[in-house]
Scaffold this motif. Structure first.
Motif, PDB file in Angstrom:
ATOM      1  N   GLY A   1     -40.371 -30.666  13.060  1.00 33.08           N
ATOM      2  CA  GLY A   1     -40.352 -31.771  14.024  1.00 33.08           C
ATOM      3  C   GLY A   1     -40.767 -33.091  13.382  1.00 33.08           C
ATOM      4  O   GLY A   1     -41.286 -33.128  12.255  1.00 33.08           O
ATOM      5  N   ALA A   2     -40.551 -34.149  14.130  1.00 33.17           N
ATOM      6  CA  ALA A   2     -40.925 -35.491  13.656  1.00 33.17           C
ATOM      7  C   ALA A   2     -42.447 -35.575  13.556  1.00 33.17           C
ATOM      8  O   ALA A   2     -43.160 -34.779  14.188  1.00 33.17           O
ATOM      9  CB  ALA A   2     -40.389 -36.526  14.642  1.00 33.17           C
TER      10      ALA A   2
ATOM     11  N   GLY B   1     -39.534 -25.171  12.779  1.00 29.09           N
ATOM     12  CA  GLY B   1     -38.588 -25.922  13.614  1.00 29.09           C
ATOM     13  C   GLY B   1     -37.920 -27.031  12.830  1.00 29.09           C
ATOM     14  O   GLY B   1     -38.288 -28.194  12.944  1.00 29.09           O
TER      15      GLY B   1
ATOM     16  N   GLY C   1     -34.339 -27.029  12.640  1.00 28.27           N
ATOM     17  CA  GLY C   1     -32.924 -27.002  13.025  1.00 28.27           C
ATOM     18  C   GLY C   1     -32.162 -25.976  12.198  1.00 28.27           C
ATOM     19  O   GLY C   1     -32.610 -25.561  11.126  1.00 28.27           O
ATOM     20  N   VAL C   2     -31.000 -25.585  12.731  1.00 30.39           N
ATOM     21  CA  VAL C   2     -30.145 -24.598  12.062  1.00 30.39           C
ATOM     22  C   VAL C   2     -29.136 -25.336  11.171  1.00 30.39           C
ATOM     23  O   VAL C   2     -28.570 -26.342  11.606  1.00 30.39           O
ATOM     24  CB  VAL C   2     -29.365 -23.776  13.127  1.00 30.39           C
TER      25      VAL C   2
ATOM     26  N   ARG D   1     -31.088 -25.279   8.400  1.00 31.46           N
ATOM     27  CA  ARG D   1     -32.148 -25.637   7.447  1.00 31.46           C
ATOM     28  C   ARG D   1     -33.334 -24.675   7.528  1.00 31.46           C
ATOM     29  O   ARG D   1     -33.867 -24.229   6.517  1.00 31.46           O
ATOM     30  CB  ARG D   1     -32.599 -27.077   7.727  1.00 31.46           C
TER      31      ARG D   1
ATOM     32  N   ARG E   1     -27.512 -29.903  27.088  1.00 29.25           N
ATOM     33  CA  ARG E   1     -27.873 -30.433  25.760  1.00 29.25           C
ATOM     34  C   ARG E   1     -26.891 -31.519  25.325  1.00 29.25           C
ATOM     35  O   ARG E   1     -27.270 -32.519  24.735  1.00 29.25           O
ATOM     36  CB  ARG E   1     -27.891 -29.298  24.722  1.00 29.25           C
TER      37      ARG E   1
ATOM     38  N   ARG F   1     -24.202 -34.188  19.666  1.00 29.68           N
ATOM     39  CA  ARG F   1     -24.014 -32.765  19.381  1.00 29.68           C
ATOM     40  C   ARG F   1     -22.566 -32.304  19.540  1.00 29.68           C
ATOM     41  O   ARG F   1     -22.244 -31.165  19.238  1.00 29.68           O
ATOM     42  CB  ARG F   1     -24.857 -31.916  20.340  1.00 29.68           C
TER      43      ARG F   1
ATOM     44  N   ARG G   1     -20.995 -30.483  16.568  1.00 32.24           N
ATOM     45  CA  ARG G   1     -21.543 -29.136  16.354  1.00 32.24           C
ATOM     46  C   ARG G   1     -21.049 -28.175  17.418  1.00 32.24           C
ATOM     47  O   ARG G   1     -20.759 -27.014  17.159  1.00 32.24           O
ATOM     48  CB  ARG G   1     -23.076 -29.193  16.417  1.00 32.24           C
TER      49      ARG G   1
HETATM   50  N1  UDP Z   1     -36.146 -31.482  11.891  1.00 36.58           N
HETATM   51  C1  UDP Z   1     -37.161 -31.468  10.948  1.00 36.58           C
HETATM   52  N2  UDP Z   1     -36.863 -31.790   9.655  1.00 36.58           N
HETATM   53  C2  UDP Z   1     -35.598 -32.106   9.257  1.00 36.58           C
HETATM   54  C3  UDP Z   1     -34.565 -32.085  10.225  1.00 36.58           C
HETATM   55  C4  UDP Z   1     -34.866 -31.759  11.544  1.00 36.58           C
HETATM   56  O1  UDP Z   1     -38.299 -31.175  11.266  1.00 36.58           O
HETATM   57  O2  UDP Z   1     -35.409 -32.398   8.073  1.00 36.58           O
HETATM   58  C5  UDP Z   1     -36.487 -31.121  13.265  1.00 36.58           C
HETATM   59  C6  UDP Z   1     -36.135 -32.151  14.315  1.00 36.58           C
HETATM   60  O3  UDP Z   1     -37.152 -33.135  14.383  1.00 36.58           O
HETATM   61  C7  UDP Z   1     -36.068 -31.285  15.571  1.00 36.58           C
HETATM   62  C8  UDP Z   1     -35.607 -29.938  15.030  1.00 36.58           C
HETATM   63  O4  UDP Z   1     -35.731 -29.992  13.625  1.00 36.58           O
HETATM   64  O5  UDP Z   1     -37.359 -31.122  16.109  1.00 36.58           O
HETATM   65  C9  UDP Z   1     -34.156 -29.607  15.326  1.00 36.58           C
HETATM   66  O6  UDP Z   1     -34.012 -29.415  16.667  1.00 36.58           O
HETATM   67  P1  UDP Z   1     -32.615 -28.962  17.304  1.00 36.58           P
HETATM   68  O7  UDP Z   1     -32.839 -28.826  18.758  1.00 36.58           O
HETATM   69  O8  UDP Z   1     -31.517 -29.878  16.843  1.00 36.58           O
HETATM   70  O9  UDP Z   1     -32.426 -27.541  16.621  1.00 36.58           O
HETATM   71  P2  UDP Z   1     -31.181 -26.559  16.661  1.00 36.58           P
HETATM   72  O10 UDP Z   1     -30.280 -26.994  17.801  1.00 36.58           O
HETATM   73  O11 UDP Z   1     -30.506 -26.699  15.327  1.00 36.58           O
HETATM   74  O12 UDP Z   1     -31.792 -25.217  16.853  1.00 36.58           O
END
Ligand code: UDP
Length: 258
Positions: free
Chosen positions: A116-117, A168, A170-171, A173, A221, A228, A231
Protein backbone atom coordinates in the motif's frame (compact mmCIF):
# COMPACT_ATOMS: atom_id res chain seq x y z
CA UNK A 1 12.24 -27.19 1.10
CA UNK A 2 8.93 -29.05 0.69
CA UNK A 3 5.57 -27.84 1.87
CA UNK A 4 2.42 -29.94 2.33
CA UNK A 5 -0.64 -29.10 0.22
CA UNK A 6 -4.31 -30.05 0.67
CA UNK A 7 -5.01 -33.56 -0.62
CA UNK A 8 -5.11 -33.97 -4.38
CA UNK A 9 -8.77 -35.01 -4.16
CA UNK A 10 -9.64 -31.46 -3.11
CA UNK A 11 -7.84 -29.93 -6.06
CA UNK A 12 -9.69 -28.84 -9.21
CA UNK A 13 -8.39 -27.34 -12.39
CA UNK A 14 -9.54 -23.98 -13.70
CA UNK A 15 -8.11 -23.67 -17.20
CA UNK A 16 -5.05 -25.58 -16.09
CA UNK A 17 -4.57 -23.80 -12.75
CA UNK A 18 -5.33 -25.47 -9.42
CA UNK A 19 -8.05 -24.45 -6.96
CA UNK A 20 -8.28 -26.17 -3.58
CA UNK A 21 -11.82 -26.69 -2.35
CA UNK A 22 -12.02 -26.99 1.43
CA UNK A 23 -14.98 -26.55 3.76
CA UNK A 24 -13.10 -24.38 6.18
CA UNK A 25 -10.07 -22.44 4.95
CA UNK A 26 -9.45 -20.52 8.21
CA UNK A 27 -9.27 -23.74 10.25
CA UNK A 28 -6.93 -25.37 7.74
CA UNK A 29 -4.65 -22.34 7.96
CA UNK A 30 -4.96 -22.17 11.76
CA UNK A 31 -3.66 -25.75 11.94
CA UNK A 32 -0.72 -24.88 9.73
CA UNK A 33 0.11 -21.82 11.81
CA UNK A 34 0.01 -23.83 15.02
CA UNK A 35 2.27 -26.46 13.43
CA UNK A 36 4.65 -23.82 12.05
CA UNK A 37 4.17 -25.02 8.48
CA UNK A 38 4.80 -22.35 5.87
CA UNK A 39 2.28 -21.70 3.15
CA UNK A 40 1.63 -19.43 0.18
CA UNK A 41 -2.06 -18.59 -0.23
CA UNK A 42 -3.11 -17.47 -3.72
CA UNK A 43 -6.52 -15.85 -4.13
CA UNK A 44 -7.46 -16.87 -7.65
CA UNK A 45 -9.76 -14.81 -9.84
CA UNK A 46 -10.48 -14.62 -13.57
CA UNK A 47 -8.09 -11.71 -14.14
CA UNK A 48 -5.22 -13.57 -12.51
CA UNK A 49 -5.98 -16.68 -14.57
CA UNK A 50 -5.69 -14.70 -17.78
CA UNK A 51 -2.49 -13.01 -16.59
CA UNK A 52 -1.01 -16.45 -15.91
CA UNK A 53 -1.61 -17.37 -19.52
CA UNK A 54 0.96 -14.78 -20.54
CA UNK A 55 3.26 -15.20 -17.57
CA UNK A 56 4.82 -18.65 -17.11
CA UNK A 57 6.39 -17.37 -13.87
CA UNK A 58 2.98 -16.49 -12.40
CA UNK A 59 1.45 -19.76 -13.63
CA UNK A 60 4.29 -21.69 -12.02
CA UNK A 61 3.79 -19.90 -8.69
CA UNK A 62 0.05 -20.59 -8.68
CA UNK A 63 0.63 -24.23 -9.53
CA UNK A 64 3.06 -24.58 -6.64
CA UNK A 65 1.17 -22.60 -4.00
CA UNK A 66 0.08 -24.75 -1.07
CA UNK A 67 -3.37 -23.17 -1.05
CA UNK A 68 -5.29 -21.60 -3.95
CA UNK A 69 -8.72 -20.31 -2.96
CA UNK A 70 -11.67 -19.41 -5.23
CA UNK A 71 -11.57 -15.65 -4.67
CA UNK A 72 -13.41 -14.46 -7.76
CA UNK A 73 -16.98 -14.85 -9.01
CA UNK A 74 -15.63 -16.02 -12.39
CA UNK A 75 -13.86 -18.97 -10.75
CA UNK A 76 -17.03 -19.96 -8.89
CA UNK A 77 -19.09 -19.75 -12.11
CA UNK A 78 -16.46 -21.79 -13.96
CA UNK A 79 -16.62 -24.52 -11.32
CA UNK A 80 -20.43 -24.42 -11.45
CA UNK A 81 -20.27 -24.95 -15.21
CA UNK A 82 -18.26 -28.07 -14.45
CA UNK A 83 -20.68 -29.40 -11.86
CA UNK A 84 -18.93 -28.15 -8.69
CA UNK A 85 -21.08 -25.89 -6.55
CA UNK A 86 -18.80 -23.94 -4.23
CA UNK A 87 -18.97 -20.71 -2.31
CA UNK A 88 -16.66 -17.81 -3.10
CA UNK A 89 -13.91 -17.22 -0.58
CA UNK A 90 -12.75 -13.62 -1.11
CA UNK A 91 -9.16 -13.18 0.05
CA UNK A 92 -10.04 -10.05 2.02
CA UNK A 93 -12.63 -12.00 4.03
CA UNK A 94 -10.31 -14.93 4.70
CA UNK A 95 -7.60 -12.49 5.80
CA UNK A 96 -10.02 -10.64 8.07
CA UNK A 97 -11.20 -13.92 9.63
CA UNK A 98 -7.60 -14.89 10.47
CA UNK A 99 -6.96 -11.45 11.95
CA UNK A 100 -10.10 -11.58 14.08
CA UNK A 101 -9.28 -15.10 15.25
CA UNK A 102 -5.61 -14.45 16.02
CA UNK A 103 -5.99 -13.06 19.60
CA UNK A 104 -7.74 -16.28 20.68
CA UNK A 105 -4.42 -18.11 20.52
CA UNK A 106 -1.84 -18.08 23.24
CA UNK A 107 0.36 -16.28 22.39
CA UNK A 108 -1.66 -14.41 19.73
CA UNK A 109 -0.36 -14.99 16.19
CA UNK A 110 2.20 -12.43 15.11
CA UNK A 111 1.14 -10.63 11.94
CA UNK A 112 2.88 -8.28 9.49
CA UNK A 113 1.29 -5.88 6.96
CA UNK A 114 3.39 -5.12 3.85
CA UNK A 115 2.07 -3.02 0.97
CA UNK A 116 0.00 0.00 0.00
CA UNK A 117 0.87 3.67 -0.23
CA UNK A 118 2.86 5.23 2.64
CA UNK A 119 0.76 5.27 5.81
CA UNK A 120 -1.96 2.92 4.55
CA UNK A 121 -0.73 -0.35 6.10
CA UNK A 122 0.02 1.50 9.36
CA UNK A 123 -3.50 2.97 9.41
CA UNK A 124 -5.01 -0.45 8.64
CA UNK A 125 -3.03 -1.93 11.55
CA UNK A 126 -4.24 0.85 13.85
CA UNK A 127 -7.86 0.16 12.89
CA UNK A 128 -7.44 -3.57 13.53
CA UNK A 129 -5.70 -2.94 16.85
CA UNK A 130 -8.63 -0.80 17.98
CA UNK A 131 -11.28 -3.26 16.82
CA UNK A 132 -9.67 -6.50 17.94
CA UNK A 133 -7.98 -6.07 21.32
CA UNK A 134 -5.08 -8.45 21.86
CA UNK A 135 -4.20 -8.63 18.18
CA UNK A 136 -0.43 -8.78 17.56
CA UNK A 137 0.46 -6.79 14.45
CA UNK A 138 4.21 -6.77 14.87
CA UNK A 139 5.06 -4.42 12.03
CA UNK A 140 3.98 -2.61 8.89
CA UNK A 141 5.77 -1.44 5.75
CA UNK A 142 4.50 0.50 2.76
CA UNK A 143 4.76 -1.16 -0.63
CA UNK A 144 6.90 1.46 -2.34
CA UNK A 145 10.36 0.49 -1.13
CA UNK A 146 13.34 1.51 -3.22
CA UNK A 147 15.82 -1.23 -4.15
CA UNK A 148 18.21 0.32 -1.60
CA UNK A 149 15.66 -0.02 1.20
CA UNK A 150 14.67 -3.60 0.50
CA UNK A 151 17.61 -5.44 2.16
CA UNK A 152 16.94 -3.72 5.51
CA UNK A 153 13.26 -4.58 5.23
CA UNK A 154 14.05 -8.23 4.48
CA UNK A 155 16.40 -8.32 7.45
CA UNK A 156 13.59 -6.95 9.61
CA UNK A 157 11.19 -9.65 8.41
CA UNK A 158 13.80 -12.34 8.96
CA UNK A 159 14.36 -11.16 12.52
CA UNK A 160 10.64 -10.89 13.32
CA UNK A 161 9.56 -14.21 11.71
CA UNK A 162 5.86 -13.21 11.80
CA UNK A 163 3.45 -16.13 11.68
CA UNK A 164 1.29 -14.43 9.04
CA UNK A 165 2.53 -11.97 6.42
CA UNK A 166 -0.03 -10.06 4.35
CA UNK A 167 1.44 -8.69 1.12
CA UNK A 168 -0.64 -6.05 -0.69
CA UNK A 169 1.26 -5.09 -3.83
CA UNK A 170 -1.40 -5.97 -6.43
CA UNK A 171 -1.42 -8.89 -8.86
CA UNK A 172 0.98 -10.24 -10.07
CA UNK A 173 3.63 -8.22 -8.21
CA UNK A 174 2.69 -9.65 -4.81
CA UNK A 175 2.70 -13.29 -5.99
CA UNK A 176 6.13 -12.86 -7.63
CA UNK A 177 7.46 -11.05 -4.57
CA UNK A 178 6.24 -13.73 -2.16
CA UNK A 179 7.69 -16.56 -4.26
CA UNK A 180 11.03 -14.79 -4.38
CA UNK A 181 11.24 -13.94 -0.70
CA UNK A 182 9.27 -16.50 1.31
CA UNK A 183 12.43 -18.39 2.22
CA UNK A 184 13.25 -15.50 4.60
CA UNK A 185 10.31 -16.69 6.75
CA UNK A 186 9.80 -20.31 5.71
CA UNK A 187 7.33 -21.08 8.51
CA UNK A 188 5.02 -18.15 7.80
CA UNK A 189 1.65 -18.01 6.07
CA UNK A 190 2.09 -15.58 3.15
CA UNK A 191 -1.07 -14.15 1.59
CA UNK A 192 -1.32 -11.75 -1.36
CA UNK A 193 -4.08 -9.37 -0.29
CA UNK A 194 -4.24 -6.83 -3.17
CA UNK A 195 -5.91 -3.63 -2.01
CA UNK A 196 -7.17 -4.96 1.35
CA UNK A 197 -5.09 -2.47 3.38
CA UNK A 198 -6.83 0.37 1.49
CA UNK A 199 -10.22 -1.04 2.49
CA UNK A 200 -9.25 -1.62 6.14
CA UNK A 201 -7.63 1.82 6.36
CA UNK A 202 -10.74 3.41 4.85
CA UNK A 203 -8.97 4.97 1.85
CA UNK A 204 -11.16 2.84 -0.48
CA UNK A 205 -14.52 1.17 -0.03
CA UNK A 206 -15.53 -2.35 -0.91
CA UNK A 207 -18.54 -3.02 -3.12
CA UNK A 208 -21.85 -3.19 -1.21
CA UNK A 209 -22.97 -6.72 -0.29
CA UNK A 210 -25.60 -6.84 -3.07
CA UNK A 211 -22.87 -6.45 -5.73
CA UNK A 212 -20.72 -9.15 -4.08
CA UNK A 213 -23.65 -11.56 -3.70
CA UNK A 214 -24.62 -11.16 -7.36
CA UNK A 215 -21.15 -11.65 -8.87
CA UNK A 216 -20.98 -7.94 -9.73
CA UNK A 217 -18.14 -6.70 -7.53
CA UNK A 218 -16.17 -6.00 -10.71
CA UNK A 219 -18.84 -3.46 -11.86
CA UNK A 220 -18.40 -1.51 -8.63
CA UNK A 221 -14.60 -1.58 -8.93
CA UNK A 222 -14.81 -0.34 -12.49
CA UNK A 223 -17.08 2.49 -11.39
CA UNK A 224 -14.66 3.36 -8.55
CA UNK A 225 -11.47 2.94 -10.64
CA UNK A 226 -12.28 3.38 -14.35
CA UNK A 227 -8.59 2.87 -15.24
CA UNK A 228 -9.21 -0.82 -14.53
CA UNK A 229 -11.11 -1.28 -17.81
CA UNK A 230 -8.02 -2.59 -19.60
CA UNK A 231 -7.29 -5.19 -16.92
CA UNK A 232 -10.93 -6.13 -16.79
CA UNK A 233 -11.01 -6.91 -20.50
CA UNK A 234 -9.64 -10.24 -19.21
CA UNK A 235 -13.11 -11.08 -17.85
CA UNK A 236 -14.92 -11.65 -21.19
CA UNK A 237 -11.81 -13.45 -22.41
CA UNK A 238 -11.97 -15.75 -19.38
CA UNK A 239 -15.70 -16.38 -19.99
CA UNK A 240 -15.01 -17.21 -23.64
CA UNK A 241 -12.16 -19.57 -22.77
CA UNK A 242 -14.32 -21.28 -20.16
CA UNK A 243 -17.10 -21.85 -22.67
CA UNK A 244 -14.73 -23.19 -25.32
CA UNK A 245 -13.21 -25.53 -22.75
CA UNK A 246 -16.66 -26.68 -21.62
CA UNK A 247 -17.72 -27.41 -25.20
CA UNK A 248 -14.52 -28.98 -26.50
CA UNK A 249 -12.92 -30.28 -23.30
CA UNK A 250 -9.67 -28.89 -24.66
CA UNK A 251 -7.67 -26.86 -22.22
CA UNK A 252 -6.58 -23.59 -23.84
CA UNK A 253 -4.16 -22.63 -21.08
CA UNK A 254 -0.83 -24.42 -21.33
CA UNK A 255 0.83 -24.10 -17.95
CA UNK A 256 2.25 -27.51 -17.22
CA UNK A 257 5.63 -27.40 -18.92
CA UNK A 258 8.12 -26.49 -16.21
N1 UDP B 1 0.95 -1.25 -4.46
C1 UDP B 1 2.12 -1.24 -3.70
N2 UDP B 1 3.32 -1.15 -4.35
C2 UDP B 1 3.41 -1.10 -5.71
C3 UDP B 1 2.21 -1.14 -6.47
C4 UDP B 1 0.99 -1.23 -5.81
O1 UDP B 1 2.07 -1.30 -2.49
O2 UDP B 1 4.53 -1.01 -6.22
C5 UDP B 1 -0.32 -1.35 -3.74
C6 UDP B 1 -1.31 -0.25 -4.03
O3 UDP B 1 -1.02 0.88 -3.23
C7 UDP B 1 -2.63 -0.92 -3.64
C8 UDP B 1 -2.36 -2.39 -3.95
O4 UDP B 1 -0.97 -2.52 -4.17
O5 UDP B 1 -2.83 -0.80 -2.25
C9 UDP B 1 -3.04 -2.90 -5.21
O6 UDP B 1 -4.39 -2.92 -5.00
P1 UDP B 1 -5.40 -3.49 -6.10
O7 UDP B 1 -6.76 -3.38 -5.52
O8 UDP B 1 -5.15 -2.83 -7.42
O9 UDP B 1 -4.94 -5.00 -6.17
P2 UDP B 1 -5.39 -6.15 -7.16
O10 UDP B 1 -6.67 -5.70 -7.84
O11 UDP B 1 -4.26 -6.31 -8.15
O12 UDP B 1 -5.55 -7.34 -6.29
Amino acid sequence: MTYLTPSQSNQFSVLGLPVHLLNDYPSWLADRIEQGLGCHVVTLNAEMTMQAEHSPALAHIIQNAELVIPDGAGIVLYLKLHGRHVNRCPGIELSATLLARSPQFNPPWSIFFFGGAPGVAAKAAEVWQQNAPGIAIVGTQNGYLTPDEEPAFLHRLKTLQPQIIYVGLGVPRQELWIAQHRHYCPNSIWIGVGGSFDIWAGTKTRAPKWFCDNHLEWVYRLYQEPWRWKRMSALPKFAWRSLIYRLTKRNPVIVSKF
